[in-house]
Enzyme design. Sequence first.
Site, short mmCIF file in Angstrom:
data_model
loop_
_atom_site.label_atom_id
_atom_site.label_comp_id
_atom_site.label_asym_id
_atom_site.label_seq_id
_atom_site.Cartn_x
_atom_site.Cartn_y
_atom_site.Cartn_z
N THR A 202 -60.05 -17.68 27.47
CA THR A 202 -59.99 -17.72 28.91
C THR A 202 -58.98 -18.72 29.48
OG1 THR A 202 -62.34 -17.21 28.87
CG2 THR A 202 -61.44 -17.91 30.96
N GLY A 232 -67.65 -10.33 29.80
CA GLY A 232 -68.18 -11.67 29.96
C GLY A 232 -68.21 -12.13 31.40
N GLY A 256 -69.37 -16.61 27.72
CA GLY A 256 -69.55 -15.95 29.00
C GLY A 256 -70.99 -15.60 29.32
#
Length: 333
Positions: A202, A232, A256
């Site tokens: 991410t 997620g 997530g």
Amino acid sequence: MSRRPRCRYSTCPVVITLGLFVMTTVNVAAQQKAPSYAIAIHGGAGSAPENDEDRSSREAGLEQALSAGELILKDGRSSLDAVEAVIRVMEDLPQFNAGRGAVFNAAGGHELDASIMDGRDRSCGAVAGVRTIRHPITLARHVMTDTRHVLLVTDGAESFADELGDAIERVSNEWFSTDQQRKNLQKAQAFREMPDGFRIGTVGCVAIDSQGNIAAGTSTGGLTNKRFGRVGDSPVVGAGTYADNSTCGVSCTGVGEDFIRHAVAYNIAARMEYLGESVEEAVRATLRHPSHRTSGGVIAVSKAGNIVMDFNTDGMNRAAADSNGRREILVGK
């Protein structure tokens, strides 16, 4: 015994002391004035750098992305523009898990998620499970501005990109692949599940501009070896991304499922609004809740321009800057 005359003049020690106190207070207040802009970015929480080369690569990527956002904010442009530009840069950098460099799912392909939010009116847009979108964050922004929806997924999001034509750059799914992520997939399959400390996921950005508007965005390839179709927190507004001019902007990274269960991004803003906590207190209480385990990290920028970058993993790639001269790029602990 003679009395000491009462002070009547500006040279009186009491007056001088009071004057110095007032001047000092004014000077301190001036030094602590709210910045006209502030920006924070992250490149994933998880493992610390493996070696000096890995560290340098991450730092260089963060520097490139931070500079792109700073340039926009210094020019007086919007926080939304800054957030999108920063994340587009990171989606093209193979050292991060978003866009090129995205992890492989269990089926051996890539499914990308992203979201963006405008703190002025809580407008937001998101996409999930896209496979041919070079910059998912840009498609997410178009969902926000060009549709009445918030979240489009898989074939529906791809079809929307078809309608937008040249505004959305397309690539083959193989374009996102890197040798490093192939190795990570093999390790994950050997473990059957990726160890917590190994994850690097991410990318995200939060910014406040000279008009006091906050924006936040997040983009990811998800978890290595995830089930086909898994989504997620990154495209889930309130879990992985949130922005509200009255409190703060937030972007999350980590496991997530944890961030979805505990509505982490929104919870930080809610604690500020309803409990009167500072952004530092709200992030700390949320990320380190005694019973609601959340593994990962958070970046947040308050309406006053205060920046927080916190995590509970072995490391987090992160950087921040503001108009008062703060500028830092940090990798690992």
